[in-house]
Design an enzyme around this catalytic site. Structure first.
Site, PDB file in Angstrom:
ATOM      1  N   TYR A 167      43.371  32.801  83.977  1.00  0.00           N
ATOM      2  CA  TYR A 167      44.271  33.337  84.999  1.00  0.00           C
ATOM      3  C   TYR A 167      43.467  34.073  86.098  1.00  0.00           C
ATOM      4  O   TYR A 167      43.889  34.154  87.250  1.00  0.00           O
ATOM      5  CB  TYR A 167      45.240  34.359  84.382  1.00  0.00           C
ATOM      6  CG  TYR A 167      46.429  33.789  83.636  1.00  0.00           C
ATOM      7  CD1 TYR A 167      46.563  32.425  83.379  1.00  0.00           C
ATOM      8  CD2 TYR A 167      47.432  34.648  83.182  1.00  0.00           C
ATOM      9  CE1 TYR A 167      47.675  31.936  82.688  1.00  0.00           C
ATOM     10  CE2 TYR A 167      48.545  34.164  82.498  1.00  0.00           C
ATOM     11  CZ  TYR A 167      48.662  32.809  82.248  1.00  0.00           C
ATOM     12  OH  TYR A 167      49.763  32.345  81.569  1.00  0.00           O
TER      13      TYR A 167
ATOM     14  N   CYS B 252      41.022  44.090  81.501  1.00  0.00           N
ATOM     15  CA  CYS B 252      41.391  42.729  81.077  1.00  0.00           C
ATOM     16  C   CYS B 252      41.465  42.769  79.562  1.00  0.00           C
ATOM     17  O   CYS B 252      40.575  43.327  78.902  1.00  0.00           O
ATOM     18  CB  CYS B 252      40.321  41.746  81.537  1.00  0.00           C
ATOM     19  SG  CYS B 252      40.443  40.115  80.755  1.00  0.00           S
ATOM     20  N   THR B 253      42.518  42.172  79.014  1.00  0.00           N
ATOM     21  CA  THR B 253      42.729  42.308  77.571  1.00  0.00           C
ATOM     22  C   THR B 253      41.730  41.500  76.730  1.00  0.00           C
ATOM     23  O   THR B 253      41.678  41.647  75.519  1.00  0.00           O
ATOM     24  CB  THR B 253      44.174  41.911  77.201  1.00  0.00           C
ATOM     25  OG1 THR B 253      44.440  40.602  77.736  1.00  0.00           O
ATOM     26  CG2 THR B 253      45.164  42.903  77.779  1.00  0.00           C
ATOM     27  N   HIS B 254      40.940  40.655  77.384  1.00  0.00           N
ATOM     28  CA  HIS B 254      39.863  39.968  76.646  1.00  0.00           C
ATOM     29  C   HIS B 254      38.690  40.922  76.354  1.00  0.00           C
ATOM     30  O   HIS B 254      37.899  40.667  75.452  1.00  0.00           O
ATOM     31  CB  HIS B 254      39.313  38.797  77.458  1.00  0.00           C
ATOM     32  CG  HIS B 254      40.152  37.550  77.418  1.00  0.00           C
ATOM     33  ND1 HIS B 254      41.348  37.434  78.077  1.00  0.00           N
ATOM     34  CD2 HIS B 254      39.957  36.360  76.789  1.00  0.00           C
ATOM     35  CE1 HIS B 254      41.836  36.210  77.871  1.00  0.00           C
ATOM     36  NE2 HIS B 254      41.010  35.547  77.094  1.00  0.00           N
TER      37      HIS B 254
ATOM     38  N   GLU C 193      36.738  33.481  75.092  1.00  0.00           N
ATOM     39  CA  GLU C 193      37.443  32.292  74.593  1.00  0.00           C
ATOM     40  C   GLU C 193      36.490  31.395  73.798  1.00  0.00           C
ATOM     41  O   GLU C 193      36.897  30.680  72.896  1.00  0.00           O
ATOM     42  CB  GLU C 193      38.054  31.485  75.751  1.00  0.00           C
ATOM     43  CG  GLU C 193      39.192  32.186  76.484  1.00  0.00           C
ATOM     44  CD  GLU C 193      40.500  32.255  75.692  1.00  0.00           C
ATOM     45  OE1 GLU C 193      40.841  31.298  74.980  1.00  0.00           O
ATOM     46  OE2 GLU C 193      41.192  33.287  75.812  1.00  0.00           O
TER      47      GLU C 193
ATOM     48  N   ASP D 215      49.696  36.088  77.229  1.00  0.00           N
ATOM     49  CA  ASP D 215      48.408  36.195  77.942  1.00  0.00           C
ATOM     50  C   ASP D 215      47.938  34.763  78.185  1.00  0.00           C
ATOM     51  O   ASP D 215      48.533  33.812  77.690  1.00  0.00           O
ATOM     52  CB  ASP D 215      47.398  36.972  77.083  1.00  0.00           C
ATOM     53  CG  ASP D 215      46.028  37.057  77.751  1.00  0.00           C
ATOM     54  OD1 ASP D 215      45.981  37.372  78.957  1.00  0.00           O
ATOM     55  OD2 ASP D 215      45.005  36.782  77.093  1.00  0.00           O
ATOM     56  N   SER D 216      46.818  34.627  78.891  1.00  0.00           N
ATOM     57  CA  SER D 216      46.275  33.291  79.143  1.00  0.00           C
ATOM     58  C   SER D 216      45.614  32.698  77.904  1.00  0.00           C
ATOM     59  O   SER D 216      45.295  31.521  77.885  1.00  0.00           O
ATOM     60  CB  SER D 216      45.246  33.376  80.264  1.00  0.00           C
ATOM     61  OG  SER D 216      44.196  34.241  79.870  1.00  0.00           O
TER      62      SER D 216
ATOM     63  N   CYS E 166      48.316  41.016  79.565  1.00  0.00           N
ATOM     64  CA  CYS E 166      47.300  40.423  80.434  1.00  0.00           C
ATOM     65  C   CYS E 166      47.192  41.276  81.697  1.00  0.00           C
ATOM     66  O   CYS E 166      48.208  41.536  82.362  1.00  0.00           O
ATOM     67  CB  CYS E 166      47.748  39.012  80.805  1.00  0.00           C
ATOM     68  SG  CYS E 166      46.756  38.243  82.091  1.00  0.00           S
TER      69      CYS E 166
HETATM   70  N1  DGL Z   1      43.361  38.534  79.466  1.00  0.00           N
HETATM   71  C1  DGL Z   1      43.633  38.370  80.836  1.00  0.00           C
HETATM   72  C2  DGL Z   1      43.580  39.638  81.608  1.00  0.00           C
HETATM   73  O1  DGL Z   1      43.865  40.653  81.010  1.00  0.00           O
HETATM   74  C3  DGL Z   1      43.330  37.083  81.506  1.00  0.00           C
HETATM   75  C4  DGL Z   1      41.909  36.640  81.661  1.00  0.00           C
HETATM   76  C5  DGL Z   1      41.865  35.301  82.318  1.00  0.00           C
HETATM   77  O2  DGL Z   1      42.634  34.422  81.920  1.00  0.00           O
HETATM   78  O3  DGL Z   1      41.072  35.134  83.256  1.00  0.00           O
HETATM   79  O4  DGL Z   1      43.322  39.688  82.772  1.00  0.00           O
END
Ligand code: DGL
Length: 265
Positions: A42, A184-186, A154, A10-11, A73
């Site tokens: 990302y 989004c996994t965040h 983050e 992931d990012s 991600c």
């Molecule tokens: N965790 C990521 C996703 O699922 C990336 C978020 C990012 O880097 O902007 O999209």
């Protein structure tokens, strides 16, 4: 049997929400995680850039001799998976297919209202809407870009006042929906606030849990399980100067001192 590790990337911190679920469900699997912190975020990058950086992450994981790769991600899954699957001779699994499979099995009526909250790049790709509608033709999809959330995650701003206000704002379009996909996994880091804000029967879908269930079945079907018990995970970051450790330690309830190394890619 195949005792090589599962690779994931992931990012940044987001994919750790996926790692956590995979580890819970598959404690015998060794995991190699790559957090591309040098190139975060990302979500605001072009499709071509996402394909190129995902390609580099996949090559790095292959150099670590993994048996399969999870794109942990949403942004990279929605924009690079189709292209890169054709390029590499290793199974690559993103977060959309396992989640859409679950949605297909769990919808109670064809016209369910399904919200998708994700990065700008993911929403722009239209992949969630396309894939959900392939399986549930009459589903009503409500898309929302949430460009601030990954950056806040983050920073560890996941439960302060700023997080509360931001979630309140982003949830306005999701009143009266049946399911909300955290695309989004965040975003599972904000799950509690989201739940409080929606205050109803909306099912909140953490893609990590669906990916973990999918992988469990996949490695069993392919007969590539690890036959040893309780394997560790290792984390590589492309930039070490950030808040990653602190947030990951909280999420995984683990001391990561010996588990994080710099990745040169
Ligand atoms: N965790 C990521 C996703 O699922 C990336 C978020 C990012 O880097 O902007 O999209």
């Amino acid at each position: 049997m195949d005792n090589r590790a599962i690779g994931m990337f992931d990012s940044g911190i987001g994919g750790i929400t996926v790692l956590k679920e995979v580890k819970n469900l598959l404690p015998n699997e060794e995991i190699i995680y790559l957090g591309d912190t040098k190139r975060f975020p990302y979500g605001s990058k072009s499709k071509d850039t996402i394909i190129e950086i995902s390609r580099q992450c996949i090559k790095f994981l292959i150099s670590k001799n993994v048996k399969l790769i999870i794109i942990a991600c949403g942004t990279a899954t929605s924009q690079s998976l189709e292209t890169l699957k054709e390029e590499f001779n290793i199974p690559i699994i993103g977060i959309i297919e396992p989640t859409v499979r679950y949605i297909k099995e769990s919808v109670k009526n064809e016209r369910e209202r399904i919200g998708v909250i994700a990065t700008s790049g993911t929403i722009r790709s239209g992949q969630w809407e396309k894939k959900i509608k392939e399986e549930v033709k009459n589903a009503q999809i409500i898309n929302e870009e949430a460009p601030l959330l990954a950056t806040m995650a983050e920073q560890g701003w996941i439960s302060n006042k700023v997080a509360e206000y931001t979630i309140k704002e982003y949830m306005k379009c999701f009143k009266n929906i049946d399911k909300l996909v955290l695309g989004c996994t965040h975003y599972p880091l904000f799950e509690e606030l989201i739940r409080e804000e929606l205050k109803n029967n909306t099912e909140i879908i953490n893609t990590g849990t669906k990916v973990a269930e999918f992988i469990k079945k996949y490695i069993k079907d392919m007969n590539i399980q690890n036959d040893e018990s309780n394997k560790e995970y290792k984390i590589y970051l492309t930039d070490l100067d950030n808040n990653f450790n602190e947030i990951a330690e909280r999420l995984l309830d683990d001391n990561l001192k010996t588990k994080i190394e710099k990745a040169e890619i």
